[in-house]
Design a protein around this motif. Structure first.
Motif, PDB file in Angstrom:
ATOM      1  N   SER A  79      96.010-104.923  76.850  1.00  0.00           N
ATOM      2  CA  SER A  79      95.702-104.862  77.848  1.00  0.00           C
ATOM      3  C   SER A  79      95.283-102.936  77.882  1.00  0.00           C
ATOM      4  O   SER A  79      94.141-102.791  77.838  1.00  0.00           O
ATOM      5  CB  SER A  79      96.574-104.294  78.802  1.00  0.00           C
ATOM      6  OG  SER A  79      96.042-103.816  80.390  1.00  0.00           O
TER       7      SER A  79
ATOM      8  N   ARG B  69      95.701-109.471  82.257  1.00  0.00           N
ATOM      9  CA  ARG B  69      96.094-110.603  81.956  1.00  0.00           C
ATOM     10  C   ARG B  69      96.183-111.131  80.639  1.00  0.00           C
ATOM     11  O   ARG B  69      96.720-110.722  80.057  1.00  0.00           O
ATOM     12  CB  ARG B  69      94.698-111.717  82.004  1.00  0.00           C
ATOM     13  CG  ARG B  69      93.847-111.824  80.628  1.00  0.00           C
ATOM     14  CD  ARG B  69      92.401-112.949  80.495  1.00  0.00           C
ATOM     15  NE  ARG B  69      92.031-112.177  79.582  1.00  0.00           N
ATOM     16  CZ  ARG B  69      91.678-112.735  78.492  1.00  0.00           C
ATOM     17  NH1 ARG B  69      93.606-113.577  78.104  1.00  0.00           N
ATOM     18  NH2 ARG B  69      91.586-112.552  77.120  1.00  0.00           N
TER      19      ARG B  69
ATOM     20  N   SER C  64      92.066-105.314  80.258  1.00  0.00           N
ATOM     21  CA  SER C  64      92.599-106.646  81.078  1.00  0.00           C
ATOM     22  C   SER C  64      93.660-107.254  81.071  1.00  0.00           C
ATOM     23  O   SER C  64      94.880-106.743  80.254  1.00  0.00           O
ATOM     24  CB  SER C  64      91.470-107.813  80.506  1.00  0.00           C
ATOM     25  OG  SER C  64      92.109-109.023  81.613  1.00  0.00           O
TER      26      SER C  64
END
Length: 228
Positions: free
Chosen positions: A72, A79, A77
């Protein structure tokens, strides 16, 4: 443990760093569950305080969460990342540590893959891949010197792994190879204290054991280093 410490965190003493090739991630949780299930009840019969002890956080899940944070941080991100666990598969008959770790992570919902270092490549888009899998982060079980030896055997650069280091997706980074206990001599020698902020020096003094390489030499004892 530090004598007289009241906060549990104040009792922590770091013996050595172990950054590359973290072992025990698959058998430590099993041993912990065995203790919690079969040993703790017997101990609790003698000491009621034992009944309040719980199981440790699963190191396999902790590692996956840490890899997610790294992915991340460099990819922006939140996810779940595609994670590759890189090793020399030819070293093992039964898959080694990663051969047991990856199936567990898959069952826990992580996109995890056990990859031989020779399988890594660079896609036309510049991504690090193995076959049709594109990786967001890699965790390595090989030291850099072992990777260099493998390149000599392989007959040339392992471009996928080199690209992964350059992209910053490898955990630990190259600096992780400075993991040997002897490195703690740098932290526990007073003449190096000037290179660390005062708050870090205090943490080092409280939590890093006094460490020296054994050889014919003169060195200062712990009591002398405390004055820095």
């Amino acid at each position: 443990l530090s004598p007289g410490a009241t906060d549990p965190a104040d009792k922590i003493k770091v013996i050595e760093p172990n950054v590359v090739g973290i072992g025990g991630m698959t058998y430590a949780p099993i041993a912990d569950r065995a203790l919690y299930t079969h040993v703790f009840p017997l101990l609790a019969e003698r000491d009621p305080e034992v009944a309040g002890l719980g199981m440790m956080d699963d190191p396999r899940s902790l590692l996956a969460e840490d890899l997610k944070r790294h992915a991340s941080a460099i990819g922006g991100s939140d996810r779940k990342p595609t994670m590759g666990f890189v090793d020399d598969k030819y070293l093992y008959r039964f898959g080694g540590e990663f051969g047991r770790l990856v199936p567990y992570l898959k069952m826990a919902g992580w996109d995890a893959h056990y990859v031989d270092i020779r399988e890594l490549d660079v896609s036309p888009e510049g991504d690090v891949v193995a076959g049709d899998v594109r990786f967001d982060v890699l965790f390595r079980f090989l030291e850099v010197r072992e990777i260099i030896d493998l390149e000599a055997t392989f007959g040339g650069p392992l471009h996928g792994m080199r690209a992964a280091f350059q992209k910053g997706i490898v955990v630990p980074s190259v600096g992780g190879d400075l993991e040997h206990k002897s490195a703690f001599e740098i932290l526990t020698r007073g003449d190096f204290s000037k290179y660390f902020p005062a708050d870090e020096v205090a943490v080092i003094h409280d939590h890093v054991l006094w460490t020296r390489v054994i050889c014919p030499r003169f060195t200062n004892p712990p009591s002398f280093e405390r004055q820095y």
